[in-house]
Design a protein around this motif. Structure first.
Motif, mmCIF file in Angstrom:
data_model
loop_
_atom_site.group_PDB
_atom_site.id
_atom_site.type_symbol
_atom_site.label_atom_id
_atom_site.label_comp_id
_atom_site.label_asym_id
_atom_site.label_seq_id
_atom_site.Cartn_x
_atom_site.Cartn_y
_atom_site.Cartn_z
ATOM 1 N N ASP A 6 0.940 -1.172 0.032
ATOM 2 C CA ASP A 6 0.033 0.047 0.121
ATOM 3 C C ASP A 6 0.923 1.012 -0.057
ATOM 4 O O ASP A 6 0.623 2.144 -0.702
ATOM 5 C CB ASP A 6 -1.066 -0.080 0.955
ATOM 6 N N VAL A 7 1.783 1.286 0.852
ATOM 7 C CA VAL A 7 2.549 2.825 1.015
ATOM 8 C C VAL A 7 4.134 2.486 0.618
ATOM 9 O O VAL A 7 4.708 3.373 -0.044
ATOM 10 C CB VAL A 7 2.527 2.862 2.525
ATOM 11 N N VAL A 8 4.774 1.112 1.229
ATOM 12 C CA VAL A 8 5.967 1.161 1.321
ATOM 13 C C VAL A 8 6.402 -0.133 0.264
ATOM 14 O O VAL A 8 5.419 -0.849 -0.210
ATOM 15 C CB VAL A 8 6.854 0.977 2.385
ATOM 16 N N VAL A 9 7.475 -0.462 0.104
ATOM 17 C CA VAL A 9 8.012 -1.703 -0.931
ATOM 18 C C VAL A 9 8.672 -2.471 -0.003
ATOM 19 O O VAL A 9 9.422 -2.378 0.725
ATOM 20 C CB VAL A 9 9.146 -0.993 -1.872
ATOM 21 N N ALA A 10 8.270 -3.715 -0.329
ATOM 22 C CA ALA A 10 8.451 -5.022 0.434
ATOM 23 C C ALA A 10 9.339 -5.872 -0.348
ATOM 24 O O ALA A 10 8.899 -6.282 -1.541
ATOM 25 C CB ALA A 10 7.295 -5.717 1.023
ATOM 26 N N HIS A 11 10.390 -6.323 0.007
ATOM 27 C CA HIS A 11 11.471 -6.962 -0.689
ATOM 28 C C HIS A 11 11.116 -8.505 -0.613
ATOM 29 O O HIS A 11 11.263 -9.264 -1.513
ATOM 30 C CB HIS A 11 12.693 -6.642 -0.154
ATOM 31 N N THR A 12 10.827 -8.954 0.548
ATOM 32 C CA THR A 12 10.625 -10.295 0.869
ATOM 33 C C THR A 12 9.173 -10.165 1.750
ATOM 34 O O THR A 12 9.088 -9.421 2.614
ATOM 35 C CB THR A 12 11.640 -10.938 1.838
ATOM 36 N N ILE A 13 8.351 -11.500 1.566
ATOM 37 C CA ILE A 13 7.070 -11.339 2.446
ATOM 38 C C ILE A 13 7.197 -12.970 2.861
ATOM 39 O O ILE A 13 7.297 -13.875 2.457
ATOM 40 C CB ILE A 13 5.911 -11.406 1.676
ATOM 41 N N GLY A 14 7.080 -12.884 4.488
ATOM 42 C CA GLY A 14 6.853 -14.333 5.208
ATOM 43 C C GLY A 14 5.452 -14.526 5.304
ATOM 44 O O GLY A 14 4.634 -13.490 5.905
ATOM 45 N N GLY A 18 -2.160 -20.611 8.986
ATOM 46 C CA GLY A 18 -3.048 -21.376 9.803
ATOM 47 C C GLY A 18 -4.264 -21.970 9.558
ATOM 48 O O GLY A 18 -4.164 -22.228 8.218
ATOM 49 N N LYS A 19 -5.165 -22.383 10.506
ATOM 50 C CA LYS A 19 -6.233 -23.008 9.888
ATOM 51 C C LYS A 19 -7.069 -22.268 8.833
ATOM 52 O O LYS A 19 -7.483 -22.615 7.867
ATOM 53 C CB LYS A 19 -7.230 -23.471 11.130
ATOM 54 N N ASN A 20 -7.405 -21.048 9.292
ATOM 55 C CA ASN A 20 -8.168 -20.178 8.442
ATOM 56 C C ASN A 20 -7.478 -19.102 8.024
ATOM 57 O O ASN A 20 -8.081 -18.463 7.176
ATOM 58 C CB ASN A 20 -9.631 -20.035 9.397
ATOM 59 N N THR A 21 -6.595 -18.725 8.791
ATOM 60 C CA THR A 21 -5.870 -17.207 8.334
ATOM 61 C C THR A 21 -4.683 -17.543 8.088
ATOM 62 O O THR A 21 -3.889 -18.382 8.662
ATOM 63 C CB THR A 21 -6.231 -16.437 9.462
ATOM 64 N N LEU A 22 -4.066 -16.544 7.531
ATOM 65 C CA LEU A 22 -2.638 -16.330 7.054
ATOM 66 C C LEU A 22 -2.117 -14.999 7.674
ATOM 67 O O LEU A 22 -2.684 -14.036 7.616
ATOM 68 C CB LEU A 22 -2.328 -16.559 5.772
ATOM 69 N N HIS A 23 -0.947 -15.084 8.383
ATOM 70 C CA HIS A 23 -0.296 -13.900 8.815
ATOM 71 C C HIS A 23 0.912 -13.592 7.962
ATOM 72 O O HIS A 23 1.716 -14.456 7.456
ATOM 73 C CB HIS A 23 0.218 -14.208 10.118
ATOM 74 N N MET A 24 1.070 -12.301 7.328
ATOM 75 C CA MET A 24 2.050 -12.025 6.536
ATOM 76 C C MET A 24 2.738 -10.883 7.401
ATOM 77 O O MET A 24 2.330 -9.910 7.927
ATOM 78 C CB MET A 24 1.320 -11.066 5.249
ATOM 79 N N VAL A 25 4.340 -10.937 7.038
ATOM 80 C CA VAL A 25 5.230 -9.812 7.328
ATOM 81 C C VAL A 25 5.879 -9.553 6.155
ATOM 82 O O VAL A 25 6.603 -10.615 5.627
ATOM 83 C CB VAL A 25 5.947 -10.291 8.502
ATOM 84 N N GLY A 26 6.134 -8.303 5.946
ATOM 85 C CA GLY A 26 6.852 -7.935 4.769
ATOM 86 C C GLY A 26 8.132 -7.176 5.294
ATOM 87 O O GLY A 26 8.021 -6.406 5.897
ATOM 88 N N LEU A 27 9.391 -7.362 4.514
ATOM 89 C CA LEU A 27 10.622 -6.914 5.020
ATOM 90 C C LEU A 27 11.129 -5.933 3.679
ATOM 91 O O LEU A 27 10.973 -6.348 2.741
ATOM 92 C CB LEU A 27 11.681 -7.816 5.315
ATOM 93 N N ASP A 28 11.591 -4.849 4.143
ATOM 94 C CA ASP A 28 12.386 -4.110 3.003
ATOM 95 C C ASP A 28 13.609 -4.912 2.748
ATOM 96 O O ASP A 28 14.260 -5.742 3.417
ATOM 97 C CB ASP A 28 12.279 -2.624 3.342
ATOM 98 N N GLU A 29 14.484 -4.018 1.916
ATOM 99 C CA GLU A 29 15.781 -4.508 1.643
ATOM 100 C C GLU A 29 16.647 -4.498 2.861
ATOM 101 O O GLU A 29 17.882 -5.183 3.053
ATOM 102 C CB GLU A 29 16.808 -3.502 0.570
#
Length: 157
Positions: A6-14, A18-29
């Motif tokens: 949305d606002v910034v650039v993520a280089h890698t996403i982890g 889970g059973k019904n949901t996914l948790h995402m974390v994005g990292l920059d360079e």
């Protein structure tokens, strides 16, 4: 290969599954967290469809192969990390966002061995190898088809 969120650039996403949901974390360079989001499993492709291709690490499991195939179809580089390989990168007590962050850090390492993405037929065959009655029937069917194939192929000596 940066991903524009949305606002910034993520280089890698982890992604932590889970059973019904996914948790995402994005990292920059530099490795700083620029994305932290909880999303339902059915909306993951819709969420990442407009994101330019980037490296996505997903915690390996039986259900992660389907998600990985969806993300590969969107043009992302997807690697599935076994949970045991992400544990050394977890900081603090265990929760889903910290697991996703650990997966993102683990997938950036070139020495991390990843699980190859499997097709539905490969997963079905793998499920039939577990020692259940299904596996015995499947093994008999495979042996029978091999016997038929051996009979139809002329053997030369």
């Amino acid at each position: 290969m940066p991903c524009k969120t949305d606002v910034v650039v993520a280089h890698t996403i982890g992604i932590d599954t889970g059973k019904n949901t996914l948790h995402m974390v994005g990292l920059d360079e530099k490795g700083a967290i620029v994305l932290r989001e909880k999303i339902s499993r059915s909306r993951i492709a819709a969420r990442l469809v407009n994101v330019p291709s980037c490296l996505i690490g997903i915690e390996a499991g039986m259900a992660s192969h389907f998600v990985a195939r969806e993300l590969l179809a969107l043009g992302h580089e997807v690697k599935q990390v076994p949970p045991a390989y992400a544990i050394p990168f977890r900081q603090g007590h265990k929760n889903d966002f910290r697991d996703a962050h650990a997966v993102a850090e683990a997938v950036e390492r070139p020495s991390t061995r990843c699980v190859p993405t499997k097709t539905d037929s490969q997963l079905d065959l793998q499920a039939c190898r577990t020692g259940t009655p299904c596996s015995k029937k499947a093994a008999n069917l495979i042996d029978h088809s091999r016997a038929i194939a051996d009979q139809s192929i002329p053997h030369t000596m």
